[in-house]
Design a protein around this motif. Structure first.
Motif, mmCIF file in Angstrom:
data_model
loop_
_atom_site.group_PDB
_atom_site.id
_atom_site.type_symbol
_atom_site.label_atom_id
_atom_site.label_comp_id
_atom_site.label_asym_id
_atom_site.label_seq_id
_atom_site.Cartn_x
_atom_site.Cartn_y
_atom_site.Cartn_z
ATOM 1 N N PRO B 67 0.821 -1.213 0.000
ATOM 2 C CA PRO B 67 0.000 0.000 0.000
ATOM 3 C C PRO B 67 0.857 1.266 0.000
ATOM 4 C CG PRO B 67 0.092 -0.926 2.204
ATOM 5 C CD PRO B 67 0.843 -1.877 1.322
ATOM 6 N N ASP B 68 0.237 2.376 -0.403
ATOM 7 C CA ASP B 68 0.921 3.673 -0.341
ATOM 8 C C ASP B 68 1.168 4.074 1.117
ATOM 9 O OD1 ASP B 68 0.801 3.865 -3.064
ATOM 10 O OD2 ASP B 68 -1.027 5.088 -3.076
ATOM 11 N N TYR B 69 0.170 3.808 1.951
ATOM 12 C CA TYR B 69 0.283 4.179 3.366
ATOM 13 C C TYR B 69 -0.047 2.987 4.257
ATOM 14 C CZ TYR B 69 0.179 9.086 1.925
ATOM 15 O OH TYR B 69 0.471 10.296 1.350
ATOM 16 N N VAL B 70 0.736 2.821 5.290
ATOM 17 C CA VAL B 70 0.350 1.931 6.388
ATOM 18 C C VAL B 70 0.171 2.811 7.610
ATOM 19 C CG1 VAL B 70 1.232 0.246 8.039
ATOM 20 C CG2 VAL B 70 1.320 -0.237 5.602
ATOM 21 N N ILE B 71 -0.982 2.677 8.238
ATOM 22 C CA ILE B 71 -1.284 3.535 9.380
ATOM 23 C C ILE B 71 -1.314 2.682 10.634
ATOM 24 C CG2 ILE B 71 -2.961 5.162 10.334
ATOM 25 C CD1 ILE B 71 -3.603 5.953 7.487
ATOM 26 N N CYS B 72 -0.384 2.970 11.534
ATOM 27 C CA CYS B 72 -0.193 2.130 12.723
ATOM 28 C C CYS B 72 -0.882 2.766 13.923
ATOM 29 C CB CYS B 72 1.312 1.976 12.983
ATOM 30 S SG CYS B 72 1.670 1.030 14.469
ATOM 31 N N CYS B 73 -1.867 2.068 14.468
ATOM 32 C CA CYS B 73 -2.630 2.586 15.616
ATOM 33 C C CYS B 73 -2.628 1.589 16.761
ATOM 34 C CB CYS B 73 -4.067 2.869 15.187
ATOM 35 S SG CYS B 73 -4.218 3.991 13.798
ATOM 36 N N VAL B 74 -1.544 0.837 16.921
ATOM 37 C CA VAL B 74 -1.501 -0.118 18.035
ATOM 38 C C VAL B 74 -0.915 0.559 19.266
ATOM 39 C CG1 VAL B 74 -1.272 -2.076 16.469
ATOM 40 C CG2 VAL B 74 0.772 -1.034 17.448
ATOM 41 N N LYS B 75 -1.289 0.063 20.430
ATOM 42 C CA LYS B 75 -0.728 0.595 21.663
ATOM 43 C C LYS B 75 0.769 0.298 21.726
ATOM 44 C CE LYS B 75 -3.596 0.549 25.607
ATOM 45 N NZ LYS B 75 -4.271 -0.281 26.617
ATOM 46 N N VAL B 76 1.491 1.195 22.353
ATOM 47 C CA VAL B 76 2.939 1.023 22.482
ATOM 48 C C VAL B 76 3.209 0.324 23.811
ATOM 49 C CG1 VAL B 76 5.152 2.214 22.562
ATOM 50 C CG2 VAL B 76 3.302 3.105 21.111
ATOM 51 N N TRP B 89 3.177 -5.561 5.686
ATOM 52 C CA TRP B 89 2.361 -4.626 4.903
ATOM 53 C C TRP B 89 3.160 -3.457 4.346
ATOM 54 C CZ3 TRP B 89 -1.600 -7.731 4.952
ATOM 55 C CH2 TRP B 89 -1.834 -8.502 6.095
ATOM 56 N N VAL B 90 4.423 -3.379 4.693
ATOM 57 C CA VAL B 90 5.234 -2.234 4.285
ATOM 58 C C VAL B 90 6.120 -2.610 3.090
ATOM 59 C CG1 VAL B 90 7.076 -0.643 4.987
ATOM 60 C CG2 VAL B 90 5.245 -1.237 6.595
ATOM 61 N N GLY B 91 5.926 -1.925 1.965
ATOM 62 C CA GLY B 91 6.779 -2.136 0.796
ATOM 63 C C GLY B 91 7.842 -1.054 0.693
ATOM 64 N N GLU B 92 8.597 -1.101 -0.382
ATOM 65 C CA GLU B 92 9.725 -0.192 -0.553
ATOM 66 C C GLU B 92 9.273 1.278 -0.485
ATOM 67 O OE1 GLU B 92 11.819 -1.009 -4.152
ATOM 68 O OE2 GLU B 92 13.233 0.665 -3.857
ATOM 69 N N HIS B 93 8.106 1.560 -1.037
ATOM 70 C CA HIS B 93 7.681 2.961 -1.144
ATOM 71 C C HIS B 93 6.549 3.326 -0.192
ATOM 72 C CE1 HIS B 93 10.313 3.317 -4.541
ATOM 73 N NE2 HIS B 93 9.739 2.251 -5.096
ATOM 74 N N THR B 94 6.215 2.421 0.693
ATOM 75 C CA THR B 94 5.108 2.680 1.613
ATOM 76 C C THR B 94 5.485 3.751 2.628
ATOM 77 O OG1 THR B 94 4.366 0.386 1.392
ATOM 78 C CG2 THR B 94 3.577 1.609 3.324
ATOM 79 N N ARG B 95 4.601 4.728 2.819
ATOM 80 C CA ARG B 95 4.792 5.702 3.895
ATOM 81 C C ARG B 95 4.169 5.111 5.156
ATOM 82 N NH1 ARG B 95 3.192 6.687 -1.457
ATOM 83 N NH2 ARG B 95 3.680 8.819 -2.114
ATOM 84 N N ILE B 96 4.853 5.267 6.257
ATOM 85 C CA ILE B 96 4.343 4.753 7.537
ATOM 86 C C ILE B 96 3.830 5.934 8.352
ATOM 87 C CG2 ILE B 96 4.920 3.504 9.656
ATOM 88 C CD1 ILE B 96 7.173 2.140 8.038
ATOM 89 N N VAL B 97 2.585 5.800 8.810
ATOM 90 C CA VAL B 97 1.958 6.858 9.606
ATOM 91 C C VAL B 97 1.655 6.278 10.993
ATOM 92 C CG1 VAL B 97 -0.020 8.420 9.787
ATOM 93 C CG2 VAL B 97 0.881 7.802 7.518
ATOM 94 N N LEU B 98 2.188 6.917 12.020
ATOM 95 C CA LEU B 98 1.917 6.460 13.397
ATOM 96 C C LEU B 98 0.873 7.379 14.024
ATOM 97 C CD1 LEU B 98 5.599 5.951 14.674
ATOM 98 C CD2 LEU B 98 4.135 4.325 13.428
#
Lengths: 306, 306
Positions: B67-76, B89-98
């Motif tokens: 995906p273009d974006y992976v949005i991470c909303c898990v508890k730390v 779920w993270v590919g070479e060009h995926t942006r990661i949003v926390l």
């Protein structure tokens, strides 16, 4: 003599005085009927210490003749007016003996009975009440005692001799306040910390990452307050306390047990009074203050929720 | 885009992106079956935000195209390896949003995906999960966001525009780390203190004797650590935080609710990382250390008792 407060501690030391041949009466609240009928049943390494008190009183009764000694073994709690509890039993010449935990716990009683001799005792004992009138004495029993605020009066020596005749060790101290500070060095960090840690035992507290360091810092705060209060401690006091604790098996202190059993806790006697004395002397005790405030908040919230 | 972690926060922001017209998939564990069948039901002042995700995945599945974006909303949480959770779920060009709470919570993810753009968001929202797949959004929803460790990249602006199109306010920040410190000024004292005080609400904490003074001292510790970390705060930050809290009705913060409901708490994200950064910089934080150690002891004891 009259024992006011006959939980585990009062029942046990009443038995010791009974063994010494004293006339021992007790003032009771909730356990009046049970004890009046069956007395105290006390299992102890010293033998069977069970006894029937010479009299069992409850609040509101009065005596024709005031006793020579009133021995106060009630918990030191904010809602408990110990002066009022003792009042009916204290005559002009009655000596008051406190067997109680904490720092600066004598003042509230001395203020009410300024002319009566006041003897202050610290109990080093493992004893618990298993059901009404039934006590299990597991180990120890020594009392450290002295006249408050200092010295060792003849009254103090006399009651000490009775306890010794009953079979326990007594340490007489010219400065019982200094003795209280020495005990506080352990109790003031470990007891409240255990409560905040959900009833943690000694090994958990020391072995958790950062735990021993925190306990040592808290002990250093107690040492600083004691010194400001006129009772400096030896330099190796903290090391010795930590080493001594590490030698013992893991155990839960009395405040932890009170907490886990939903019983009231002696927060002020053990912690709050130390913080108050620190504030009087301008000694910084950030770690102790943190614990005191958190525990006070807990009480406020519990009152709100109920 | 793929949402990893669809508790209350993830489900809500997934709904917002869905409203913006995005293709929204979710990765679930325990609620896989419920959500696959019925989607999310979301009550909100914004209207009915209920939606069916475009795809529902679970651990172990793989995608043909990242995906273009992976949005991470898990508890730390200490036991949760977010890098491993995101990896499939993270590919070479995926942006990661926390979208996560806490201080220095980006590093663990950045270490695993050093080449992927990392966008860090703080949610200001009142939302809760009432049952599997069912979310109640009560108020707010703003995200404060920026590229980590600083700046505002085009990727960041692009995802921000999508959230805005979905109906929420966005604050873009050149220093999301500074924003985290600003939120930490409130969370780091109040959240753990509430737990130690048995789930105390904000009014209890401020109104208990010594309470406001303690909270202010703890905030001063946070300010000192933030400054040492390169993020000084305005002089009136503490006054403003206290005044703001006093204007709100009494409420229990998220960590207090986690505690009271027996759920795992974000101790390290909110408190432990602040103490660690303080130690790196030699900043004294005795009050924060006391809370951190007490909470750590609580975990150790709970593990022993179970």
């Amino acid at each position: 003599m009259v024992m006011v407060g006959a939980g585990a501690i009062g029942s046990f030391y009443g038995a010791i005085l009974k063994r010494a041949g004293c006339h021992v009466s007790v003032v009771l609240r909730s356990e009046y009927d049970v004890v009046r009928e069956k007395g105290f049943s006390i299992d102890s390494p010293l033998g069977d210490l069970s006894y029937q008190p010479d009299a069992v009183y409850r609040d509101g009764e009065t005596l024709e003749q005031a006793p020579d000694y009133v021995i106060c073994c009630v918990k030191v709690l904010p809602g408990v007016d110990r002066g009022a509890l003792l009042k009916p039993w204290v005559g002009e010449h009655t000596r008051i003996v406190l067997i109680e935990n904490g720092i600066d716990i004598e003042r509230a009683v001395a203020d009410v009975f300024p002319a009566n001799p006041l003897i202050s005792c610290l109990a080093f004992i493992a004893v618990s009440r298993t059901e009404p009138g039934r006590i299990e004495h597991k180990a120890f029993g020594q009392l450290t005692m002295g006249t408050w605020p200092d010295g060792i009066s003849d009254d103090c020596r006399a009651i000490a001799a009775l306890f010794e005749a009953g079979g326990i060790n007594i340490k007489l101290s010219e400065s019982v306040v200094a003795e209280r500070w020495r005990k506080s060095l352990w109790n003031t960090p470990f007891n409240p910390l255990s409560v905040l840690a959900g009833g943690a035992d000694t090994v958990t507290m020391l072995d958790t990452e950062g735990g021993e360091a925190l306990v040592r810092e808290m002990m250093a705060e107690v040492v600083a307050v004691a010194a400001a209060d006129g009772h400096p401690m030896p330099e190796d006091a903290i090391d010795k306390n930590i080493a001594g604790t590490r030698k013992m098996p893991a155990y839960r202190n009395s405040m932890a047990l009170d907490y886990l059993n939903g019983r009231p806790m002696e927060i002020d006697a053990i912690l709050g009074n130390v913080v108050a004395i620190a504030q009087q002397h301008g000694v910084a005790v950030p770690r102790l203050e943190t614990m005191r405030a958190a525990l006070a908040m807990r009480d406020v919230q519990a009152a709100k929720d109920n």
